[in-house]
Design a protein around this motif. Sequence first.
Motif, PDB file in Angstrom:
ATOM      1  N   ALA A  20     -50.882  14.900  60.975  1.00  0.00           N
ATOM      2  CA  ALA A  20     -50.230  14.163  62.140  1.00  0.00           C
ATOM      3  C   ALA A  20     -49.016  14.246  62.253  1.00  0.00           C
ATOM      4  CB  ALA A  20     -50.633  12.708  62.367  1.00  0.00           C
ATOM      5  N   VAL A  21     -48.160  14.075  61.181  1.00  0.00           N
ATOM      6  CA  VAL A  21     -46.723  14.544  61.070  1.00  0.00           C
ATOM      7  C   VAL A  21     -46.515  16.073  61.062  1.00  0.00           C
ATOM      8  CG1 VAL A  21     -44.723  14.149  59.531  1.00  0.00           C
ATOM      9  CG2 VAL A  21     -46.469  12.347  59.648  1.00  0.00           C
ATOM     10  N   ASP A  22     -47.579  16.620  60.546  1.00  0.00           N
ATOM     11  CA  ASP A  22     -47.170  18.177  60.533  1.00  0.00           C
ATOM     12  C   ASP A  22     -47.349  18.713  62.017  1.00  0.00           C
ATOM     13  OD1 ASP A  22     -46.895  20.928  59.146  1.00  0.00           O
ATOM     14  OD2 ASP A  22     -49.054  21.034  59.913  1.00  0.00           O
ATOM     15  N   LEU A  23     -48.313  18.073  62.678  1.00  0.00           N
ATOM     16  CA  LEU A  23     -48.617  18.527  64.069  1.00  0.00           C
ATOM     17  C   LEU A  23     -47.266  18.084  65.082  1.00  0.00           C
ATOM     18  CD1 LEU A  23     -50.006  19.663  66.673  1.00  0.00           C
ATOM     19  CD2 LEU A  23     -50.999  17.092  66.842  1.00  0.00           C
ATOM     20  N   VAL A  24     -46.527  17.059  64.874  1.00  0.00           N
ATOM     21  CA  VAL A  24     -45.452  16.872  65.401  1.00  0.00           C
ATOM     22  C   VAL A  24     -44.039  17.729  65.169  1.00  0.00           C
ATOM     23  CG1 VAL A  24     -43.365  14.798  65.745  1.00  0.00           C
ATOM     24  CG2 VAL A  24     -45.881  14.296  65.678  1.00  0.00           C
ATOM     25  N   HIS A  25     -44.155  18.127  63.722  1.00  0.00           N
ATOM     26  CA  HIS A  25     -43.103  18.996  63.488  1.00  0.00           C
ATOM     27  C   HIS A  25     -43.270  20.503  63.921  1.00  0.00           C
ATOM     28  CE1 HIS A  25     -41.910  15.779  60.852  1.00  0.00           C
ATOM     29  NE2 HIS A  25     -40.876  16.300  60.780  1.00  0.00           N
ATOM     30  N   GLN A  26     -44.535  20.793  64.143  1.00  0.00           N
ATOM     31  CA  GLN A  26     -44.935  22.152  64.528  1.00  0.00           C
ATOM     32  C   GLN A  26     -44.537  22.033  66.228  1.00  0.00           C
ATOM     33  OE1 GLN A  26     -48.515  24.284  63.321  1.00  0.00           O
ATOM     34  NE2 GLN A  26     -48.846  22.510  61.893  1.00  0.00           N
ATOM     35  N   LEU A  27     -44.953  21.058  66.911  1.00  0.00           N
ATOM     36  CA  LEU A  27     -44.553  21.056  68.214  1.00  0.00           C
ATOM     37  C   LEU A  27     -43.091  21.234  68.422  1.00  0.00           C
ATOM     38  CD1 LEU A  27     -46.776  18.413  69.655  1.00  0.00           C
ATOM     39  CD2 LEU A  27     -47.080  20.670  69.945  1.00  0.00           C
ATOM     40  N   ALA A  28     -42.334  20.734  67.535  1.00  0.00           N
ATOM     41  CA  ALA A  28     -40.802  20.751  67.895  1.00  0.00           C
ATOM     42  C   ALA A  28     -40.422  22.056  67.621  1.00  0.00           C
ATOM     43  CB  ALA A  28     -40.111  19.836  66.529  1.00  0.00           C
ATOM     44  N   VAL A  29     -41.018  22.983  66.680  1.00  0.00           N
ATOM     45  CA  VAL A  29     -40.410  24.249  66.248  1.00  0.00           C
ATOM     46  C   VAL A  29     -40.905  25.084  67.639  1.00  0.00           C
ATOM     47  CG1 VAL A  29     -40.845  26.433  65.049  1.00  0.00           C
ATOM     48  CG2 VAL A  29     -40.755  23.970  63.810  1.00  0.00           C
ATOM     49  N   ALA A  30     -42.341  24.856  68.233  1.00  0.00           N
ATOM     50  CA  ALA A  30     -42.725  25.545  69.403  1.00  0.00           C
ATOM     51  C   ALA A  30     -41.855  25.343  70.504  1.00  0.00           C
ATOM     52  CB  ALA A  30     -44.120  25.334  69.472  1.00  0.00           C
TER      53      ALA A  30
END
Length: 622
Positions: free
Chosen positions: A519-529
């Motif tokens: 879940a935390v990784d998803l939030v960070h990947q969304l930020a990069v995208a």
Amino acid sequence: MSDDPSSTSYNAEPRDRAQVWAEFLDKDDWGIEDVRDFARYLRIDLQREPEYSRQIFDKLLMRSATNLTQCIRFLDDPFLNTRGSGNYLAAVELFSQKKTKRSNRIAVLNSVTRGLELGLVPTQELCLIVKTLPNIIVERSKTLGAWDQKALLKHYRAMWKAIGRCNILGYRDLDKEVANTWLEQLLNIRGFRFAEEIIVATHDATSDSYWPSAMVMAWLKAVDGHDTMMLLPSPDRFLSQLDADCAAKCIVNVTELLTLAAREGQNRNQQLERWRECVTRLSNIDAIAQSQIWLDLPLAYTDVPQQGQIASPPALSIQHQIILRLWALRSLSRALAPMYNQDSRATDRPIYLLFSLFETTVQNTEGSFLADLMNEIRSLDIPYNNLLQLAVDLKLRKLTTKTTRKTLEQLETSKTTLAEVWTRPAEYKGIRVLFYGTFERMLRRMDLTSPTTMDEFLRLAREGDSKSVWSLLRLLENHTPFKLCLHKAWVPIPHPDEMALVRYHPGPRDSQCPDPYVAVDLVHQLAVAFSCCPQLTPSRSFHLIHWLYDYLRKHGGPVYPSLVRAMYHAGVVRYRREGYRVSATRYEYILWIMKKFEGRAVVKEFTAAPQIGRSCYSQPRD
């Protein structure tokens, strides 16, 4: 007759007396006076033995089939024509067997009318006369009911008025069977005006008659068939004259019958709309709204209809019964005052109680009150009547905007779904509080950490526009299990080199229990995208990433350097690349966050040289 009976009474045995009586009637030369004197001579009490009266009249009918003068004189003689002998019915049945002169028919029917005025016609005989009149033959193979309905109505009305002039029985004293028989015949020939008069005259506060409902249904059917002959303009006039409980019961029954009617194009909904217009014209709405009938809710209709009775609708669920009553009460309330008037209306109390009862019946379901109400309304497929807005105003006591009211209308009329509303930010914002529980359960069923969902989210973040991106953020904001798991990611996963005794095993996960690290990784990947999305401006990208930053901080999730770098890339690098000025306040704020999560050295490296055109994702030089 040549020989007059002796003035001396006849004292023979009853059997001999009957034989003498039969022999006397077999003769053809006796008249009305003769038969009266002979009955006295034989000591026949016609009042106690009406069968002798019937024998006299049958002989008269056989002898006077073409000239009914003697028969009419007999019918008008209270001594010879005794009550209960069935002579009036026998006279009327004569005309249903063969065609006779119109003058003879009218004369006999006038005698029947005089008998009704004197109270000489029993209930059972009157019912049979009413049923027989339409079968009177007026032309070859043509009856009065099919050939001349106006004449039939004229005869019926003359009989009815005679009953009204009777000093023995009044309209309210009439047997229920009489009213039922009469109304059945009148509805068959579309005699609505007369039927209205009978219903109003014979009903009372305890009346449980189905005829008001039957009459309204017949009227609606006649209107649909464009049958305007003898057509009642609208049933609202006679409903306004009924007792409030009877009128309320009629409104409920008709609404349910129309709702459950077989659909033939738009005919069903047209009838419901026409019925709604009729209801709004009632003159005693306040009294009807206060009736206890609205809250008297049988679980199912199990009564077996009697002969001529309108069939009851099949079993309705308790929720459907409540909604149809609400629909009818809402129609009544339209005639009282504007919906947003501050003064309470007579319909407000029963509406509130019905909403409370509905809430009680669905309290064990998974949906919210409004969502369950919306689903039940849609399943009935009834014309729009603003029931959702009514529930918000009277039950939930919430103020709504114009956009929210329009959205509620679309939800009630099945023009949109909650899933579609969720994708529209303005509409979703207006009804989020009203349907919070439903949206919560809807989103809980989505597993945001599944590989398929994550790939789709990241694709939208890289290629989507502001609308699709905000949909992702709303998912994150409203997915409670996802938010609750974020703080668990603070516990680091042991590295294999540490040879920890307890290893982290990401067991089976679902929408209710997402993996916190994923879940935390998803939030960070969304930020990069977001930071690199070409469809988003630098300002929009920065604000979206900052929203993710606040999201993690608010729900206790860890912030990794990749999110900080994404914020720097969107708020500084992309701004400078596209020729925009980065405000000092924002620049210092981003560096403060970078210092907090990456350290002073990283901040010093980033500020040592101009960053124009340089990607922030490359590591600073040592």
